[in-house]
Write a protein that holds these residues in place. Structure first.
Motif, PDB file in Angstrom:
ATOM      1  N   TYR A 200     -82.057 -24.059   8.162  1.00 40.70           N
ATOM      2  CA  TYR A 200     -83.052 -24.771   7.141  1.00 40.70           C
ATOM      3  C   TYR A 200     -83.714 -23.686   6.224  1.00 40.70           C
ATOM      4  O   TYR A 200     -83.587 -23.876   4.997  1.00 40.70           O
ATOM      5  N   ILE A 201     -84.442 -22.753   6.906  1.00 36.53           N
ATOM      6  CA  ILE A 201     -85.240 -21.758   5.945  1.00 36.53           C
ATOM      7  C   ILE A 201     -84.616 -20.529   6.441  1.00 36.53           C
ATOM      8  O   ILE A 201     -84.487 -20.036   7.459  1.00 36.53           O
ATOM      9  N   GLU A 202     -84.314 -19.626   5.355  1.00 38.36           N
ATOM     10  CA  GLU A 202     -84.099 -18.202   5.633  1.00 38.36           C
ATOM     11  C   GLU A 202     -84.912 -17.498   4.731  1.00 38.36           C
ATOM     12  O   GLU A 202     -84.429 -17.634   3.448  1.00 38.36           O
ATOM     13  N   ALA A 203     -85.921 -16.531   5.098  1.00 39.38           N
ATOM     14  CA  ALA A 203     -86.641 -15.894   4.183  1.00 39.38           C
ATOM     15  C   ALA A 203     -86.326 -14.419   4.607  1.00 39.38           C
ATOM     16  O   ALA A 203     -86.448 -13.953   6.022  1.00 39.38           O
ATOM     17  N   ARG A 204     -85.957 -13.574   3.490  1.00 41.85           N
ATOM     18  CA  ARG A 204     -85.913 -12.276   3.947  1.00 41.85           C
ATOM     19  C   ARG A 204     -86.629 -11.296   3.160  1.00 41.85           C
ATOM     20  O   ARG A 204     -86.704 -11.280   1.859  1.00 41.85           O
ATOM     21  N   GLN A 205     -87.408 -10.363   3.915  1.00 37.26           N
ATOM     22  CA  GLN A 205     -88.004  -9.425   3.207  1.00 37.26           C
ATOM     23  C   GLN A 205     -89.090  -9.799   2.054  1.00 37.26           C
ATOM     24  O   GLN A 205     -89.083  -9.446   1.158  1.00 37.26           O
ATOM     25  N   VAL A 206     -89.848 -10.914   2.225  1.00 37.90           N
ATOM     26  CA  VAL A 206     -90.642 -11.332   1.271  1.00 37.90           C
ATOM     27  C   VAL A 206     -91.775 -10.739   1.081  1.00 37.90           C
ATOM     28  O   VAL A 206     -92.670 -10.526   2.099  1.00 37.90           O
ATOM     29  N   SER A 207     -92.082 -10.442   0.060  1.00 38.14           N
ATOM     30  CA  SER A 207     -93.261  -9.789  -0.262  1.00 38.14           C
ATOM     31  C   SER A 207     -94.093 -10.471  -1.445  1.00 38.14           C
ATOM     32  O   SER A 207     -93.274 -10.749  -2.229  1.00 38.14           O
TER      33      SER A 207
END
Lengths: 246, 417
Positions: free
Chosen positions: A4-11
């Protein structure tokens, strides 16, 4: 099946202040994901980035397979904000109706959904009272009902149990588990440690950095302690020590 | 249909808030009633003029319903007398020279006395002129009488001479001479066209007044009313819409709204329609009140009045929402009133804009109320048609469109999409 959620390297940084530093987060279907950390850790900013209300400086966020920000995807999310954002001069039913319309709930299903959501948070009796007369706990529950109004697959709940008495908290968690059983997923922020134990998966966040991730049992084993609170304290100390070494 | 959800919510919230509702609908009526009594023309302002040693005929000429006379016999200076007796002016005479001193603390009083004095002096001059003319006429009449007497005497002499000659001719039996003399006698005795010098009749002038707009009963109230109609709508809508969006922001509901798939434009349009409805109701109430209670004469179409007010309300609404982004509390929103709203009154037509300095005229042209109140005045007092005020309406529409776009873009601060 896509998570459902896929967050990658969020800055994300606000001016000089790094609020989020390369956060990875994956939420599959049928899971309660706990986001724990002290206030100011960046929990709400992470949630707003996932919702697409905040623009990230680095990394990507995908919700239901769509890259955020994406307006139509918002209809598939049930969101409960940290502060009770309710129209106090309106009744609970009118608040639910209003948000139901915004969430494109079909007209013929709306009253049915209102009854369902109100029943879930135990507000059926007070549905036609004005929100201005509500207690803090009732407002919190109404906010949760609003998040549930379109029967979303994904719920994003920012501090859902603040100001709710222990008994009702038990009820709400029971409901969340029931919802989970139907295949829904939840992203929940909290700073109540005993609630963290109820989550399937945890992310400890502090100063915008993901300190540790794993199931509660894994984390306790990893840090060789017997409570999530102790995990948090230990991880925090290690972070400070590392910071000093750098 | 999310816009309609917003509209319905705005309407419901307003209807629940009785105080704000009363402010919007009753306050204008209250202010208007006050204005009605304050701006009535038939109130007489009286300025008190002190006089010292002035010819009684001068005093009589100056005295009017606007100027009350008080006599003083002191020889104190004009300033002292004015100060001690709180007079508006003081008039003294030195042989043929009149000296007037004005207190001038109230310019209206000064103007009243000035006018009375001027008209008094003119009255006196006319009187002298009339007296002189009368004397001349008398002399002329006397001359005429003398002339007539002279002419009569001459005729009598001629007639008696002719009569004697006729008698002689008859006696002598000269028929031709008799006929000739008889003819002459007839001519002499025939009534002579009296040489009457037609004394020029003093022509009296009467004035008849015609009014293109309004009537002789027109008061300041009637000419200011359209301006205030526009102002009420502008002020209340600006304040209420600005504060309500501000509330939405500070209570977090705006952020919550933006976590739904609603478009930013749908929020703005919802507000425009919702508060636009209240603006129309407000106009309806104020205009109806003015017409029924105060018998205000509306020359143009009432629908045009509604149209202009509606547009003005939309401008106020978008402006209120726009300004609210710069305020963090209701108190800060109130602080914008003296900056944004009050200056607009000065350029709304209470003071003629044509007579202003050029740079002030430029300022007037960036004020929405200048166009709105101008159009309302044209419709209400001159009966302007839609095409005649289309320019002003177009500019108002322009204001609205630009502000709406700015608001939609400005909401990006809270949500990026």
């Amino acid at each position: 099946m896509k998570p459902y959620i896929e967050a990658r390297q969020v800055s994300k940084r606000f001016g000089q202040h790094q609020v989020l530093d390369k956060i990875d987060l994956t939420l599959p279907a049928g899971m309660i994901y706990g986001l724990i950390g002290p206030s100011g850790a960046g929990k709400t900013t992470l949630i707003k980035s996932i919702l697409g209300m905040e623009k990230v400086d680095g990394g990507t966020v995908q919700v239901m397979g769509a890259t955020m920000p994406n307006r139509p995807v918002m209809a598939k999310l049930g969101y409960m904000a940290q502060s009770d954002a309710l129209y106090e001069t309106l009744t609970a039913r009118e608040n639910l109706t209003f948000f139901g319309k915004l969430m494109s709930v079909p007209k013929d299903k709306l009253s049915q959904m209102i009854d369902y959501a109100a029943n879930l948070v135990n507000l059926t009796q007070q549905l036609d009272q004005r929100v201005s007369g509500y207690s803090g706990g009732m407002k919190r529950r109404l906010s949760l009902a609003i998040a549930l109004i379109q029967d979303p697959q994904l719920l994003i709940l920012d501090e859902p149990t603040v100001g709710i008495d222990p008994e009702l908290r038990q009820q709400i968690w029971a409901e969340l588990n029931k919802l989970k059983a139907t295949g829904k997923s939840m992203l929940v922020t909290t700073h109540v440690m005993d609630e963290a134990e109820r989550c399937d998966y945890l992310m400890l966040i502090r100063g915008g950095v993901a300190l540790a991730q794993g199931t509660p049992a894994d984390l306790k084993r990893q840090y060789k302690v017997d409570s999530i609170e102790a995990v948090f304290l230990k991880a925090g100390r290690m972070q400070d020590a590392n910071h000093g070494n750098r | 249909m999310r816009t309609m959800a917003i509209v319905k919510r705005v309407l419901k919230q307003m209807l629940r808030d009785k105080r704000t509702l009363a402010l919007m609908f009753v306050a204008p009526l209250l202010i208007m009633s006050l204005m009605y009594f304050l701006f009535q023309n038939n109130t007489t302002q009286v300025a008190t003029l002190g006089v010292h040693d002035v010819d009684s005929q001068v005093v009589k000429a100056v005295e009017s319903k606007h100027v009350a006379i008080k006599h003083y016999t002191t020889s104190q200076s004009a300033a002292t007398v004015i100060k001690t007796h709180d007079l508006a002016g003081y008039l003294t005479q030195n042989s043929g020279k009149l000296t007037i001193t004005y207190a001038n603390s109230n310019p209206t009083d000064t103007t009243l006395i000035k006018a009375a004095l001027q008209s008094g002096v003119i009255k006196l001059r006319l009187k002298t002129l009339v007296t002189a003319t009368k004397a001349q006429k008398k002399a002329l009449v006397a001359q005429q009488a003398a002339l007539q007497r002279l002419a009569k005497a001459q005729t009598q002499t001629a007639v008696s001479q002719l009569k004697t000659a006729l008698a002689q001719a008859k006696a002598s039996g000269n028929t031709a001479a008799v006929a000739k003399l008889q003819k002459q006698l007839k001519a002499a005795t025939a009534p002579k066209a009296t040489t009457k010098m037609a004394a020029p009749k003093a022509s009296t002038y009467t004035t008849k007044s015609h009014y293109i707009y309004g009537s002789s009963d027109s008061t300041f109230f009637e000419s200011y009313l359209p301006i205030f109609l526009g102002f009420f709508v502008f002020f209340f809508v600006f304040l209420i819409s600005g504060i309500s969006l501000l509330n939405e922001r500070t209570t977090g509901t705006l952020s919550r709204l933006l976590a739904t798939p609603i478009r930013r434009s749908e929020i703005i349009f919802g507000y425009l329609i919702g508060y636009g409805i209240f603006a129309v109701i407000q106009t309806l109430i104020t205009v109806t009140f003015a017409i029924i209670v105060f018998k205000v004469h509306l020359v143009g179409s009432i629908w045009l009045i509604f149209l202009v007010n509606f547009l003005l309300a939309l401008v106020a609404l978008t402006l209120g929402i726009f300004i609210s982004t710069f305020a963090n509390s209701e108190f800060q929103m109130i602080q914008f009133i003296p900056i944004v709203v009050i200056p607009q009154i000065f350029f709304a037509g209470l003071i003629p804009v044509d007579g202003m300095a050029t740079w002030l005229q430029w300022i007037a042209h960036i004020m929405p109320l200048y166009y709105g109140a101008g159009a309302l005045t044209d419709v209400a007092t001159k009966g302007a048609t839609l095409s005649e005020i289309s320019g002003q309406l177009g500019i108002l529409l322009g204001f609205m469109i630009v502000l709406t776009l700015m608001n939609i873009v400005g909401m990006k601060r809270y949500r990026k999409v």
